[in-house]
Motif scaffolding. Structure first.
Motif, mmCIF file in Angstrom:
data_model
loop_
_atom_site.group_PDB
_atom_site.id
_atom_site.type_symbol
_atom_site.label_atom_id
_atom_site.label_comp_id
_atom_site.label_asym_id
_atom_site.label_seq_id
_atom_site.Cartn_x
_atom_site.Cartn_y
_atom_site.Cartn_z
ATOM 1 N N ALA A 1 13.818 6.054 -11.477
ATOM 2 C CA ALA A 1 15.266 6.169 -11.653
ATOM 3 C C ALA A 1 15.672 6.111 -13.117
ATOM 4 C CB ALA A 1 15.974 5.070 -10.861
ATOM 5 N N ASP A 2 15.002 5.265 -13.895
ATOM 6 C CA ASP A 2 15.349 5.097 -15.306
ATOM 7 C C ASP A 2 14.097 5.309 -16.143
ATOM 8 O OD1 ASP A 2 16.546 4.358 -17.742
ATOM 9 O OD2 ASP A 2 16.116 2.241 -17.410
ATOM 10 N N ASP A 3 13.865 6.548 -16.587
ATOM 11 C CA ASP A 3 12.699 6.849 -17.418
ATOM 12 C C ASP A 3 13.068 6.635 -18.881
ATOM 13 O OD1 ASP A 3 10.556 7.825 -18.837
ATOM 14 O OD2 ASP A 3 10.763 9.880 -18.117
ATOM 15 N N PRO A 4 12.641 5.526 -19.482
ATOM 16 C CA PRO A 4 13.008 5.254 -20.874
ATOM 17 C C PRO A 4 12.309 6.175 -21.867
ATOM 18 C CG PRO A 4 11.424 3.641 -20.144
ATOM 19 C CD PRO A 4 11.775 4.484 -18.935
ATOM 20 N N THR A 5 11.303 6.934 -21.389
ATOM 21 C CA THR A 5 10.544 7.814 -22.281
ATOM 22 C C THR A 5 11.088 9.239 -22.300
ATOM 23 O OG1 THR A 5 8.932 8.605 -20.649
ATOM 24 C CG2 THR A 5 8.480 6.469 -21.694
ATOM 25 N N SER A 6 12.060 9.525 -21.473
ATOM 26 C CA SER A 6 12.633 10.875 -21.364
ATOM 27 C C SER A 6 11.555 11.936 -21.121
ATOM 28 C CB SER A 6 13.438 11.221 -22.614
ATOM 29 O OG SER A 6 14.489 10.296 -22.791
ATOM 30 N N GLY A 7 10.614 11.626 -20.232
ATOM 31 C CA GLY A 7 9.572 12.581 -19.881
ATOM 32 C C GLY A 7 8.418 12.647 -20.853
ATOM 33 N N GLU A 8 8.308 11.640 -21.723
ATOM 34 C CA GLU A 8 7.229 11.605 -22.718
ATOM 35 C C GLU A 8 6.372 10.345 -22.564
ATOM 36 O OE1 GLU A 8 6.348 13.998 -24.821
ATOM 37 O OE2 GLU A 8 7.955 15.264 -24.038
ATOM 38 N N ALA A 9 6.086 9.943 -21.340
ATOM 39 C CA ALA A 9 5.286 8.744 -21.093
ATOM 40 C C ALA A 9 3.831 9.000 -21.463
ATOM 41 C CB ALA A 9 5.385 8.320 -19.642
ATOM 42 N N TYR A 10 3.240 8.036 -22.136
ATOM 43 C CA TYR A 10 1.824 8.109 -22.497
ATOM 44 C C TYR A 10 0.992 7.130 -21.679
ATOM 45 C CZ TYR A 10 2.416 11.107 -26.551
ATOM 46 O OH TYR A 10 2.663 12.168 -27.367
ATOM 47 N N GLY A 11 1.585 6.020 -21.261
ATOM 48 C CA GLY A 11 0.851 5.023 -20.500
ATOM 49 C C GLY A 11 1.717 4.400 -19.436
ATOM 50 N N LEU A 12 1.094 3.993 -18.326
ATOM 51 C CA LEU A 12 1.811 3.332 -17.244
ATOM 52 C C LEU A 12 0.843 2.403 -16.535
ATOM 53 C CD1 LEU A 12 4.287 4.812 -14.735
ATOM 54 C CD2 LEU A 12 2.382 3.432 -13.915
ATOM 55 N N PHE A 13 1.279 1.157 -16.357
ATOM 56 C CA PHE A 13 0.494 0.178 -15.606
ATOM 57 C C PHE A 13 1.428 -0.589 -14.690
ATOM 58 C CE2 PHE A 13 -2.076 1.058 -19.291
ATOM 59 C CZ PHE A 13 -3.320 1.241 -18.715
ATOM 60 N N ALA A 14 0.959 -0.862 -13.477
ATOM 61 C CA ALA A 14 1.733 -1.616 -12.495
ATOM 62 C C ALA A 14 0.955 -2.858 -12.096
ATOM 63 C CB ALA A 14 2.021 -0.755 -11.271
ATOM 64 N N ASP A 15 1.689 -3.906 -11.796
ATOM 65 C CA ASP A 15 1.075 -5.160 -11.361
ATOM 66 C C ASP A 15 0.521 -4.960 -9.952
ATOM 67 O OD1 ASP A 15 0.476 -7.748 -10.487
ATOM 68 O OD2 ASP A 15 2.243 -8.627 -11.432
ATOM 69 N N PRO A 16 -0.782 -5.131 -9.758
ATOM 70 C CA PRO A 16 -1.346 -4.938 -8.420
ATOM 71 C C PRO A 16 -0.888 -5.992 -7.415
ATOM 72 C CG PRO A 16 -3.020 -5.779 -9.908
ATOM 73 C CD PRO A 16 -1.803 -5.483 -10.739
ATOM 74 N N GLY B 1 2.919 5.855 0.289
ATOM 75 C CA GLY B 1 1.465 5.864 0.176
ATOM 76 C C GLY B 1 0.890 7.074 -0.524
ATOM 77 N N GLY B 2 1.704 7.794 -1.287
ATOM 78 C CA GLY B 2 1.214 8.928 -2.058
ATOM 79 C C GLY B 2 1.508 10.289 -1.470
ATOM 80 N N PRO C 1 0.795 -1.227 0.000
ATOM 81 C CA PRO C 1 0.000 0.000 0.000
ATOM 82 C C PRO C 1 0.832 1.284 0.000
ATOM 83 C CG PRO C 1 -0.192 -1.125 2.113
ATOM 84 C CD PRO C 1 0.561 -2.044 1.198
ATOM 85 N N LYS C 2 2.097 1.191 0.293
ATOM 86 C CA LYS C 2 2.960 2.367 0.268
ATOM 87 C C LYS C 2 3.548 2.631 -1.113
ATOM 88 C CE LYS C 2 4.244 2.432 5.110
ATOM 89 N NZ LYS C 2 3.685 3.717 5.455
ATOM 90 N N ILE C 3 3.526 1.634 -2.015
ATOM 91 C CA ILE C 3 4.144 1.794 -3.329
ATOM 92 C C ILE C 3 3.071 2.005 -4.394
ATOM 93 C CG2 ILE C 3 5.600 0.738 -5.091
ATOM 94 C CD1 ILE C 3 7.125 -0.637 -2.862
ATOM 95 N N LEU C 4 3.105 3.187 -5.001
ATOM 96 C CA LEU C 4 2.146 3.601 -6.020
ATOM 97 C C LEU C 4 2.926 4.150 -7.216
ATOM 98 C CD1 LEU C 4 -0.065 5.775 -3.645
ATOM 99 C CD2 LEU C 4 -0.434 3.371 -4.197
ATOM 100 N N TYR C 5 2.294 4.114 -8.390
ATOM 101 C CA TYR C 5 2.911 4.657 -9.603
ATOM 102 C C TYR C 5 1.873 5.493 -10.347
ATOM 103 C CZ TYR C 5 6.383 0.903 -9.006
ATOM 104 O OH TYR C 5 7.351 0.069 -8.525
ATOM 105 N N THR C 6 2.337 6.481 -11.084
ATOM 106 C CA THR C 6 1.486 7.254 -11.983
ATOM 107 C C THR C 6 2.375 8.039 -12.936
ATOM 108 O OG1 THR C 6 -0.483 8.670 -12.119
ATOM 109 C CG2 THR C 6 1.240 9.349 -10.565
ATOM 110 N N ILE C 7 1.742 8.877 -13.744
ATOM 111 C CA ILE C 7 2.472 9.761 -14.643
ATOM 112 C C ILE C 7 2.214 11.194 -14.205
ATOM 113 C CG2 ILE C 7 2.675 10.606 -17.011
ATOM 114 C CD1 ILE C 7 1.909 7.802 -17.952
ATOM 115 N N ASP C 8 3.276 11.937 -13.995
ATOM 116 C CA ASP C 8 3.194 13.347 -13.628
ATOM 117 C C ASP C 8 3.141 14.163 -14.916
ATOM 118 O OD1 ASP C 8 3.408 15.892 -12.615
ATOM 119 O OD2 ASP C 8 5.261 15.517 -11.499
ATOM 120 N N SER C 9 2.079 14.933 -15.083
ATOM 121 C CA SER C 9 1.857 15.684 -16.322
ATOM 122 C C SER C 9 2.240 17.155 -16.216
ATOM 123 C CB SER C 9 0.388 15.567 -16.734
ATOM 124 O OG SER C 9 0.075 14.236 -17.035
#
Length: 171
Positions: free
Chosen positions: A58-73, A50-51, A29-37
């Protein structure tokens, strides 16, 4: 606390978007992911408290151009992120990513949703359904007989009940 209390975080900490701002919850419950716009960008970020606070992966392969992100629940270390035409996979909480799919399509590769089922991963995209049966080691485009030629998946979910897996999508 399961929605019993709510708080607003400062907009300088994190900004969501109409598509990119979905928070991904994990088994921790403390580990969350999203995209900062912020600044019209798309930076994949992670919270380990927890947010309350968010930091870029640490390693953004999109160089700040992420369109989608999903994490395994069910696994706080598994993260999938995409830019306009690539899909990347991380098994270590975003410390590093490996490119798993690329398309030269002018329509890019929109991630409509992802469903995680143990070692199996299913990703609905505008180009079809990407699947992995080996914990993300490799991905392949699957046949999707229910999706007509010329249609694109724009929303995708999966579920499993009594050993039967079902996928639902909007095209």
């Amino acid at each position: 606390d399961f929605g019993e209390s709510w708080s607003v975080i400062d907009f300088r900490q994190l900004q969501g978007g109409n598509v990119r701002g979905n928070v991904q919850f994990t088994s921790d419950p403390k580990i969350l992911y999203t995209i900062d716009s912020r600044n019209d960008g798309g930076t994949p970020v992670k919270s380990t408290d927890g947010g309350d606070t968010w930091t870029p992966l640490a390693d953004d392969p999109t160089s700040g151009e992420a369109y989608g992100l999903f994490a395994d629940p069910n696994n706080s270390n598994v993260v999938i992120v995409s830019d306009y035409s690539h899909v990347y996979y991380s098994s270590n909480g975003g410390q590093s990513f490996v490119e798993k799919y690329s398309t030269p399509s002018d329509n890019g590769c929109y991630l409509a949703g992802a469903w995680f089922d143990g070692s199996n991963i299913y990703i609905g995209t505008n180009l079809g359904m990407l699947t992995s049966a080996n914990n993300g080691q490799s991905f392949a485009m699957a046949q999707t007989p229910g999706v007509l030629n010329g249609e694109a998946i724009v929303s995708f979910v999966g579920c499993k009940q009594l050993g039967v897996t079902r996928f639902y999508c909007v095209t």
